[in-house]
Design a protein around this motif. Structure first.
Motif, PDB file in Angstrom:
ATOM      1  N   LYS A 535     -11.469 -25.809  11.898  1.00 43.64           N
ATOM      2  CA  LYS A 535     -12.847 -25.453  11.566  1.00 43.64           C
ATOM      3  C   LYS A 535     -13.607 -26.608  10.934  1.00 43.64           C
ATOM      4  N   ASN A 536     -12.923 -27.439  10.222  1.00 45.86           N
ATOM      5  CA  ASN A 536     -13.601 -28.509   9.486  1.00 45.86           C
ATOM      6  C   ASN A 536     -13.451 -29.870  10.159  1.00 45.86           C
ATOM      7  N   ALA A 537     -12.922 -29.891  11.360  1.00 46.76           N
ATOM      8  CA  ALA A 537     -12.719 -31.175  12.053  1.00 46.76           C
ATOM      9  C   ALA A 537     -14.051 -31.700  12.578  1.00 46.76           C
ATOM     10  N   GLU A 538     -14.419 -32.925  12.228  1.00 45.64           N
ATOM     11  CA  GLU A 538     -15.654 -33.556  12.691  1.00 45.64           C
ATOM     12  C   GLU A 538     -15.364 -34.795  13.529  1.00 45.64           C
ATOM     13  N   THR A 539     -14.115 -35.165  13.571  1.00 42.67           N
ATOM     14  CA  THR A 539     -13.731 -36.339  14.357  1.00 42.67           C
ATOM     15  C   THR A 539     -12.544 -35.973  15.233  1.00 42.67           C
ATOM     16  N   ILE A 540     -12.339 -36.847  16.205  1.00 40.64           N
ATOM     17  CA  ILE A 540     -11.188 -36.635  17.092  1.00 40.64           C
ATOM     18  C   ILE A 540      -9.881 -36.749  16.309  1.00 40.64           C
ATOM     19  N   ALA A 541      -9.820 -37.608  15.318  1.00 43.09           N
ATOM     20  CA  ALA A 541      -8.599 -37.763  14.509  1.00 43.09           C
ATOM     21  C   ALA A 541      -8.255 -36.461  13.804  1.00 43.09           C
ATOM     22  N   LYS A 542      -9.247 -35.774  13.243  1.00 43.50           N
ATOM     23  CA  LYS A 542      -9.009 -34.500  12.582  1.00 43.50           C
ATOM     24  C   LYS A 542      -8.560 -33.442  13.578  1.00 43.50           C
ATOM     25  N   LEU A 543      -9.177 -33.485  14.774  1.00 44.14           N
ATOM     26  CA  LEU A 543      -8.756 -32.529  15.803  1.00 44.14           C
ATOM     27  C   LEU A 543      -7.308 -32.763  16.220  1.00 44.14           C
ATOM     28  N   LYS A 544      -6.887 -34.010  16.303  1.00 41.52           N
ATOM     29  CA  LYS A 544      -5.492 -34.298  16.631  1.00 41.52           C
ATOM     30  C   LYS A 544      -4.546 -33.812  15.528  1.00 41.52           C
ATOM     31  N   GLU A 545      -4.976 -33.906  14.276  1.00 41.16           N
ATOM     32  CA  GLU A 545      -4.177 -33.381  13.164  1.00 41.16           C
ATOM     33  C   GLU A 545      -4.022 -31.862  13.281  1.00 41.16           C
ATOM     34  N   ALA A 546      -5.146 -31.188  13.623  1.00 44.01           N
ATOM     35  CA  ALA A 546      -5.085 -29.736  13.814  1.00 44.01           C
ATOM     36  C   ALA A 546      -4.176 -29.378  14.983  1.00 44.01           C
ATOM     37  N   LYS A 547      -4.220 -30.191  16.044  1.00 44.65           N
ATOM     38  CA  LYS A 547      -3.350 -29.932  17.197  1.00 44.65           C
ATOM     39  C   LYS A 547      -1.871 -30.000  16.801  1.00 44.65           C
ATOM     40  N   ALA A 548      -1.511 -30.997  15.991  1.00 48.81           N
ATOM     41  CA  ALA A 548      -0.114 -31.117  15.536  1.00 48.81           C
ATOM     42  C   ALA A 548       0.308 -29.898  14.722  1.00 48.81           C
ATOM     43  N   GLN A 549      -0.580 -29.370  13.897  1.00 48.25           N
ATOM     44  CA  GLN A 549      -0.260 -28.185  13.105  1.00 48.25           C
ATOM     45  C   GLN A 549      -0.070 -26.951  13.985  1.00 48.25           C
ATOM     46  N   TRP A 550      -0.916 -26.809  14.998  1.00 51.02           N
ATOM     47  CA  TRP A 550      -0.740 -25.673  15.916  1.00 51.02           C
ATOM     48  C   TRP A 550       0.555 -25.815  16.716  1.00 51.02           C
ATOM     49  N   GLN A 551       0.902 -27.040  17.074  1.00 48.01           N
ATOM     50  CA  GLN A 551       2.150 -27.262  17.811  1.00 48.01           C
ATOM     51  C   GLN A 551       3.361 -26.879  16.950  1.00 48.01           C
ATOM     52  N   GLU A 552       3.306 -27.205  15.661  1.00 45.54           N
ATOM     53  CA  GLU A 552       4.383 -26.825  14.742  1.00 45.54           C
ATOM     54  C   GLU A 552       4.503 -25.310  14.637  1.00 45.54           C
ATOM     55  N   THR A 553       3.357 -24.648  14.608  1.00 48.33           N
ATOM     56  CA  THR A 553       3.371 -23.189  14.546  1.00 48.33           C
ATOM     57  C   THR A 553       4.054 -22.591  15.772  1.00 48.33           C
TER      58      THR A 553
END
Length: 668
Positions: A535-553
């Motif tokens: 929700k708070n991602a404003e850059t591609i780097a933040k989106l990639k961080e969120a992707k890693a967290q969803w992958q862990e889930t």
């Protein structure tokens, strides 16, 4: 004596040995605490039962790299005392003066607490040294050091003057022991220690308390009564052997009638040959249903242990022998036995075993009865109380089993045995009934919790499994409290095996449910963090961080055991987390495409403004078309797609304008 010193010190393998083969050591029926008390209270008495040993420095050998000290019997500095359970204890000689030179040797055998060379060297023995006999039978190995306490020297200094006065008392008591040697070690030493204590109190205060006087008088009375009983028994035995002597004489007279018996000269005393008692023993065995006749038993004892007699003069005329002579011998012997033999038989080992009336049989039965009564006195029905009762009843049964089947008290023993087993069976049925009730409750929880769990009820399912596990354990404990000496025990064992199997299933399923709970908790935590980052991602780097967290889930959910959670719920949860992972992945792709489209549009605008001919216009048109295609590749479900509508219109309009310009200047 100079101390012996080694370069590597003395270890726990220190040995004491006798240089010459010593006489057998007397073994005392005393506990360690009694020995220590006797050592301090009446050392002279203990010295009569101890073997003196001396540490020698000229007989040192090496065994397994450990020093050995050899000891010799003589006027040594140490006393070696043995007990009936084959334990050997080493004491310092009473009143041993431990000077600095002797201390170097004493400390090899004892831990000396509070020793000071300049202070008086008296000590107390808190614990003697423990040694073990070597295979040679003439050496002893130190097993454990003893403990000497030099902190209480004042007591010995004050009591040193009293040793001379008590010596006479101890010697008199020792002579009394030798004169009345029919008492057990335990009784004599208890009386002697008490006598010594009484004498010390007389010297200290001038009077003996009434309680000590009564106790001393009671013990003396018991000793006198014991001596009278033993004297009476000895007289009975003397009469028995006197009658046996007469019987043996009669046998010798009758044997002169047999042709195979040769008499000896009158002046030579000979021992009659040991007779074959096989036939008589066979008669006793065949009469096993009834108590064997005491007469036959006495015949066996006398024939096996003949009494030397002088043969009678050879008769001038010899009668012919016949089988009836042997029968006549037995009949004559049987006719001479008396009731006095029967009265003494319980205390004659060879005789009472044939008769079946040994005193030890009755003592064993009495102990079994006392144990049985103690078990019946337990009225509670709690598990510890029933367990104590079971142990007592099993002890009673074990005692009864030691009584021979030929014992005359076997009927009473069997009655007590039956009563003990019935009590065990009664308690077994109580425990089995309680176990069945507990097992029903365990089954209820188990049946509800074993199938795959609802995710929303996973916690309560785990609680149900824990209750089932605890109940199965309680049921198993109940069954384990049932004695193995009852007839229904095989059935109990089958039930116990089933309970243990059920417990294993519950514990296995509980482990899976707990693992599922742990994995799902970790997945939920990772999903919460991923959602916040998305929700708070404003850059591609933040989106990639969120992707890693969803992958862990997603990975955590995949670790959940298949049979722990309802499969449909688990699959739905996986799809939810995979959907979130796809959205983030698409958004990252959309933003990358938007970045490329923007870059191409900037290039196209620059080419358009600088176009000088139709070739430049066509190059600008290609850039605008490529930028528009990048925007068209952005997924419809991404947040970026909602923001590119105006850009698509702008890029499309530029494409149309350039296309028209190119067409207008292109010749037809």
């Amino acid at each position: 004596m100079k101390p012996y010193k080694t370069s590597n010190g003395l270890t726990t393998s220190l040995q004491l040995a006798d240089s010459t083969k010593p006489a057998p050591i007397s073994k005392l029926n005393l506990s360690l605490s009694d020995l220590v008390e006797l050592y301090h209270s009446a050392p002279r008495i203990l010295s009569h039962k101890a073997t003196q040993v001396l540490v020698r420095e000229d007989a040192v050998s090496t065994l397994s790299d450990e020093s050995i000290v050899i000891a010799e019997v003589g006027d040594g500095d140490y006393w070696l005392v043995a007990t009936e359970d084959d334990i050997y204890w080493l004491f310092p000689q009473a009143n041993l003066q431990v000077n600095p030179d002797l201390y170097e040797t004493v400390k090899l055998l004892f831990n000396c607490n509070g020793y000071q060379p300049e202070s008086p060297s008296q000590f107390t023995v808190n614990n003697p040294a423990k040694v073990s006999i070597m295979p040679s039978g003439e050496e002893w190995r130190l097993v454990e050091k003893g403990i000497l306490d030099f902190h209480h020297n004042s007591f010995f200094a004050e009591s040193e003057d009293k040793d001379g006065e008590s010596a006479e008392i101890q010697d008199n008591l020792t002579h009394y022991q030798d004169a009345t040697g029919k008492n057990t070690d335990k009784e004599n030493y208890s009386a002697l220690v008490l006598s010594k204590r009484g004498e010390v109190l007389v010297n200290d205060s001038g009077k003996i308390s009434n309680e000590l006087q009564d106790k001393f008088a009671e013990i003396q009375s018991q000793l006198e009564q014991s001596n009278r009983e033993r004297e009476a028994l000895k007289n009975q035995l003397d009469r028995v052997y006197e009658k046996g002597y007469l019987l043996q004489s009669k046998i010798s007279e009758l044997q002169t009638l047999l042709p195979e018996v040769q008499t000896q000269p009158d002046e030579i005393e000979v021992a009659p040959p040991v007779a074959d008692t096989t036939i008589i023993e066979e008669l006793i065995l065949r009469s096993r249903l009834q108590p064997p006749p005491i007469d036959l038993c006495l015949v066996i004892v006398l024939l096996r242990n003949p009494i030397p007699v002088k043969p009678q003069p050879k008769p001038t005329s010899r009668k012919k022998s016949s089988p009836s002579i042997t029968i006549g011998i037995i009949v004559a012997i049987l006719s001479l036995t008396t009731i006095g033999v029967y009265g003494a038989s319980p205390y004659i080992k060879d005789l009472c075993q044939h008769i079946g009336n040994c005193a030890s049989y009755k003592e064993t039965l009495d102990r079994a009865k006392a144990t049985y009564d103690a078990a019946l006195a337990i009225k509670g029905l709690t598990l510890p109380e029933l367990d104590s009762k079971r142990r007592l009843l099993e002890n009673a049964i074990a005692l009864i089993d030691t009584i021979p089947k030929t014992a005359r008290i076997q009927d009473k023993a069997q009655t007590l045995l039956g009563n003990s087993k019935r009590e065990l069976e009664t308690d077994a049925r109580i425990l089995n009934g309680e176990a069945e009730i507990i097992a029903l409750q365990a089954n209820q929880y188990q049946n509800a919790a074993i199938p795959p769990a609802n995710i929303g009820k996973l916690t309560s399912t785990i609680e149900d499994l824990q209750k089932s596990q605890e109940l199965w354990k309680q049921a198993i404990v109940k069954l384990n409290g049932i004695s193995s000496k009852i007839e229904i025990y095989p059935n109990i064992q089958a039930v116990l095996t089933n309970y243990q199997k059920q417990l294993s299933q519950v514990e296995e399923n509980l482990a899976k449910k707990r693992e599922a709970r742990r994995v799902l908790d970790e997945a939920a935590k990772a999903a919460s963090e991923a959602e916040f980052t998305t929700k708070n991602a404003e850059t591609i780097a933040k989106l990639k961080e969120a992707k890693a967290q969803w992958q862990e889930t997603v990975n955590n959910v995949s670790k959940v055991p298949n049979d722990a959670i309802i499969p449909q719920q688990l699959e739905a949860l996986k799809q939810t987390y995979n959907g979130q992972l796809k959205l983030v992945t698409n958004e990252i792709t959309a933003q990358l495409l938007l970045t490329e489209a923007t870059s191409l549009a900037n290039q196209a605008a620059a080419l358009t403004n600088k176009a000088q001919n139709i070739r430049d216009l066509r190059r600008a048109l290609g850039r605008w078309q490529l930028a528009l295609s990048k925007l068209n590749q952005i997924a419809l479900d991404t947040p970026t797609f909602k923001r590119i509508g105006s850009l698509k219109q702008e890029y499309g309009q530029q494409v149309r304008i350039l296309d028209n310009r190119i067409r207008s200047v292109t010749p037809r």
